[in-house]
Design a protein around this motif. Structure first.
Motif, PDB file in Angstrom:
ATOM      1  N   ARG A  18      -6.142  -1.323   9.855  1.00 14.02           N
ATOM      2  CA  ARG A  18      -5.433  -1.225   8.597  1.00 14.02           C
ATOM      3  C   ARG A  18      -6.680  -0.906   7.502  1.00 14.02           C
ATOM      4  N   LEU A  19      -6.577   0.020   6.820  1.00  8.53           N
ATOM      5  CA  LEU A  19      -7.732   0.329   5.646  1.00  8.53           C
ATOM      6  C   LEU A  19      -6.756   0.076   4.483  1.00  8.53           C
ATOM      7  N   ARG A  66       1.076   8.336  14.422  1.00  7.54           N
ATOM      8  CA  ARG A  66       0.122   7.206  14.820  1.00  7.54           C
ATOM      9  C   ARG A  66      -0.421   6.443  13.407  1.00  7.54           C
ATOM     10  N   PHE A  67      -0.365   7.077  12.228  1.00  9.34           N
ATOM     11  CA  PHE A  67      -0.970   6.784  10.989  1.00  9.34           C
ATOM     12  C   PHE A  67       0.196   6.535  10.346  1.00  9.34           C
ATOM     13  N   THR A  68       0.336   5.522   9.235  1.00  8.59           N
ATOM     14  CA  THR A  68       1.154   5.575   8.128  1.00  8.59           C
ATOM     15  C   THR A  68       0.475   5.297   6.773  1.00  8.59           C
ATOM     16  N   ILE A  69       0.726   5.932   5.819  1.00 10.67           N
ATOM     17  CA  ILE A  69       0.168   5.596   4.775  1.00 10.67           C
ATOM     18  C   ILE A  69       1.373   5.160   3.719  1.00 10.67           C
ATOM     19  N   SER A  70       0.884   4.055   2.977  1.00 15.63           N
ATOM     20  CA  SER A  70       1.828   3.263   2.114  1.00 15.63           C
ATOM     21  C   SER A  70       1.039   2.988   0.960  1.00 15.63           C
ATOM     22  N   ARG A  71       1.777   2.520  -0.229  1.00 20.07           N
ATOM     23  CA  ARG A  71       1.132   2.126  -1.315  1.00 20.07           C
ATOM     24  C   ARG A  71       1.953   0.789  -2.159  1.00 20.07           C
ATOM     25  N   ASP A  72       1.313  -0.095  -2.737  1.00 16.41           N
ATOM     26  CA  ASP A  72       1.731  -1.014  -3.575  1.00 16.41           C
ATOM     27  C   ASP A  72       1.230  -1.018  -4.882  1.00 16.41           C
ATOM     28  N   ASP A  73       2.113  -0.378  -5.792  1.00 20.15           N
ATOM     29  CA  ASP A  73       1.503  -0.176  -7.243  1.00 20.15           C
ATOM     30  C   ASP A  73       1.407  -1.444  -7.972  1.00 20.15           C
ATOM     31  N   ALA A  74       2.214  -2.616  -7.569  1.00 17.55           N
ATOM     32  CA  ALA A  74       1.926  -3.705  -8.115  1.00 17.55           C
ATOM     33  C   ALA A  74       0.502  -4.524  -7.830  1.00 17.55           C
ATOM     34  N   TYR A  79      -2.553   1.927   1.444  1.00 21.25           N
ATOM     35  CA  TYR A  79      -2.990   1.349   2.876  1.00 21.25           C
ATOM     36  C   TYR A  79      -3.045   2.687   3.723  1.00 21.25           C
ATOM     37  N   LEU A  80      -3.682   2.515   4.676  1.00 15.50           N
ATOM     38  CA  LEU A  80      -3.561   3.586   5.809  1.00 15.50           C
ATOM     39  C   LEU A  80      -3.480   2.493   7.138  1.00 15.50           C
TER      40      LEU A  80
END
Length: 128
Positions: A18-19, A66-74, A79-80
């Motif tokens: 996880r990046l 295979r990959f999932t991108i997400s974000r946490d604005d707080a 993330y990748l």
């Protein structure tokens, strides 16, 4: 916005990493965030992008499923999550921020020229 990528490393084929990309500044929530990668001798290529509030997301065909991108604005972080890694995923991975686009579509999200700020890159090496 300044970006700091982390989380790269050496992993065996089939493994996961996880990046993370931490951003400074209050403009993170209004930025489209992207991940690109560059393998030795190759051009930097699009991997994934995520728009404001996490919708929509875009993926290159080579990583879709295979990959999932997400974000946490707080936390000002994107993330990748990379699963089922293969040797061809070996590259330096860069995060980037697009602060200008207001109407997003795949062609824009996947274009390097859309992005204003780039992180320093994190190395991902997948052994066979």
């Amino acid at each position: 916005v300044q970006l700091q990528a982390s989380g790269g490393g050496l992993v065996q084929a089939g493994g996961s990493l996880r990046l993370s990309c931490a951003a400074s500044g209050r403009t993170f929530a209004s930025a489209i965030m992207g991940w690109f990668r560059q393998a030795p001798g190759k051009e930097r290529e699009f991997v994934a992008a995520i728009a404001w509030s996490g919708i929509p997301t875009y993926y290159s065909d080579s990583v879709k499923g295979r990959f999932t991108i997400s974000r946490d604005d707080a936390k000002n972080t994107v993330y990748l999550q990379m699963n089922s890694l293969a040797p061809e995923d070996t590259a330096v991975y860069y995060c980037a921020a697009d602060l200008r686009t207001r109407v997003v579509r795949m062609a824009i999200a996947a274009s390097r020229s859309s992005y204003d700020s780039w992180g320093q890159g994190t190395q991902v090496t997948v052994s066979s």
